[in-house]
Design a protein around this motif. Structure first.
Motif, PDB file in Angstrom:
ATOM      1  N   PHE A  20      13.201 -13.111   9.156  1.00  0.00           N
ATOM      2  CA  PHE A  20      14.480 -12.408   9.077  1.00  0.00           C
ATOM      3  C   PHE A  20      15.486 -12.997  10.071  1.00  0.00           C
ATOM      4  O   PHE A  20      15.091 -13.651  11.055  1.00  0.00           O
ATOM      5  CB  PHE A  20      14.301 -10.903   9.310  1.00  0.00           C
TER       6      PHE A  20
ATOM      7  N   ILE B 174      16.530  -6.423   3.760  1.00  0.00           N
ATOM      8  CA  ILE B 174      16.436  -6.816   5.176  1.00  0.00           C
ATOM      9  C   ILE B 174      17.766  -6.619   5.876  1.00  0.00           C
ATOM     10  O   ILE B 174      17.839  -6.015   6.944  1.00  0.00           O
ATOM     11  CB  ILE B 174      15.958  -8.272   5.290  1.00  0.00           C
TER      12      ILE B 174
ATOM     13  N   MET C 186      12.284  -5.782  13.522  1.00  0.00           N
ATOM     14  CA  MET C 186      13.619  -5.920  12.952  1.00  0.00           C
ATOM     15  C   MET C 186      14.620  -4.999  13.643  1.00  0.00           C
ATOM     16  O   MET C 186      15.787  -5.355  13.826  1.00  0.00           O
ATOM     17  CB  MET C 186      13.572  -5.641  11.450  1.00  0.00           C
TER      18      MET C 186
END
Length: 415
Positions: free
Chosen positions: A273, A408, A197
């Motif tokens: 994501f 997120i 991420m």
């Protein structure tokens, strides 16, 4: 733990019987190269040994139970090329068997156990148990298959049976140590996902982003538990997409299905994501539906629930959600966008052994992995957690890996 595992298996063996298990060998890849060695998981469960070409013999004789290992002795010349193999003393300390022999003496020692002269010690051995697991009629013979055929010819009066199904049931209920190994595997998985991420951006290829995950694993001295799925955009609608070579686009969601193996015990996690760091409204709507299914399915898990009840519960939430969104008109159409089961057992194998026809039990670890695969909108989403069943409920072993939309987006805003 390994001695206890053998004791539990002895309880399912008839008197005057013996069992043989093999660690396996690496198949030839090409020329003088072999594939990386992968120990037979039932053998490891009973011994804790990860060496090639090792055999375990368990004998249940006249009022006694004995276990014997047969291991390769280190060859001085081979050791110069690949290093020393495990010593007999090390093997005995790890496995806690009664005696360790050299592998070359396997047939000689076993034949003595089967001779009349040994009957005063073990009694006549009438049955042989093996780890027999043939997935299809075309499957290649295993060492257990070959050994069983040999023993049928040499000792036609022996009754030969398989302990594979029983080992599956025993393995599905985890010891505290096994859960600890899986928890540690999950923790490294978390670190790897956070690295993904933190480094996600448009314009790079899926395998370039995937490399950040492997760096974390290499830094922690562990390996993947299966080939990593790094699927962006429409690729995420392919369940076992493994090419991982497409260029990631700015508005893509990217689905990672990945895991870690720690001392043979596995994690299996999926997270999805937005590459840009922020979900579009449409992506968010689908994501929230999958997340709701994930969370509610986890909440219903407890001992006594059946695999069918578990599957139908999650499928119903997804179907009703898609109807509400207007994506389908009737719940029967859900299979257009959701076409796999809700989870599976997890342990020494990613898709671990166990009896799916029986209600779930305390100590089992189950994945919960609902998903939606909307190819016409280039959106694929799966959210997967690893759940330990307890006395009256469950513990989410992967709870520390974020999955809420706000968490997120907040995490990715700081990269």
């Amino acid at each position: 733990m390994y001695k206890m595992n053998r004791k539990n298996l002895f309880n399912h063996m008839e008197n005057q019987s013996f069992a043989c298990f093999f660690s396996g060998t690496s198949p030839v890849r090409t020329a003088d190269q072999t594939y990386p060695f992968e120990v037979n998981k039932n053998f490891f469960y009973l011994t804790g040994i990860k060496e090639e070409n090792v055999a375990l013999v368990m004998i249940k004789g006249a009022n006694m139970e004995k276990s014997f290992l047969f291991i390769e002795k280190t060859d001085p010349v081979t050791a110069l090329w690949v290093g020393e193999t495990m010593s007999m003393e090390e093997a005995k300390a790890i496995s806690m068997v009664d005696e360790v022999f050299e592998r070359k003496d396997f047939r000689t020692v076993l034949s003595k156990f089967l001779q009349d002269s040994r009957q005063a010690v073990f009694g006549a051995l009438n049955a042989l148990y093996l780890d027999l697991d043939r997935r299809s009629m075309d499957a290649l013979e295993t060492e257990s298959d070959r050994f069983g055929n040999e023993m049928r010819n040499l000792y036609p009066n022996l009754v030969i049976a398989s302990l594979h199904p029983k080992l599956g049931e025993l393995r599905s209920v985890k010891h505290t140590h096994e859960v600890k190994m899986m928890q540690e595997a999950i923790e490294v998985t978390r670190l790897g996902i956070e690295a993904l991420m933190s480094n996600a951006k448009a314009g790079i290829r899926e395998y370039q982003l995937e490399a950040y995950y492997h760096f974390v694993l290499n830094s922690n001295g562990v390996t993947t538990s299966f080939n990593t799925i790094a699927a962006s955009g429409k690729n995420a609608t392919i369940l076992h997409y493994e090419k991982n070579n497409a260029v990631i686009q700015d508005n893509d969601l990217i689905l990672f299905d990945l895991g870690v193996r720690k001392n043979e015990y596995c994690s299996d996690i999926s997270r999805t994501f937005p590459v840009s760091g922020k979900f579009t409204e449409r992506q968010k709507a689908y994501y929230e539906l999958v997340l709701e299914t994930n969370k509610k399915s986890i909440e219903m898990l407890k001992p006594g629930v059946t695999f069918q009840e578990f599957n139908e519960f999650g499928k119903k939430i997804l179907a009703e959600g898609l109807v509400k969104m207007g994506k389908i008109k009737d719940v029967s159409e859900v299979s257009k966008y959701y076409y796999h089961s809700l989870g599976h057992f997890l342990g020494l194998d990613v898709h671990d052994v166990g009896n799916y026809t029986k209600p779930f039990e305390k100590g089992q670890v189950i994945t919960v992995e609902p998903g939606l695969y909307i190819a016409d909108e280039a959106i694929g989403i799966r959210i997967e957690d690893n759940i330990l069943l307890t006395d009256n409920g469950h513990v989410n072993l992967s709870e520390s890996i974020i999955k809420e939309v706000k968490d997120i987006e907040n995490f990715m805003s700081k990269k």
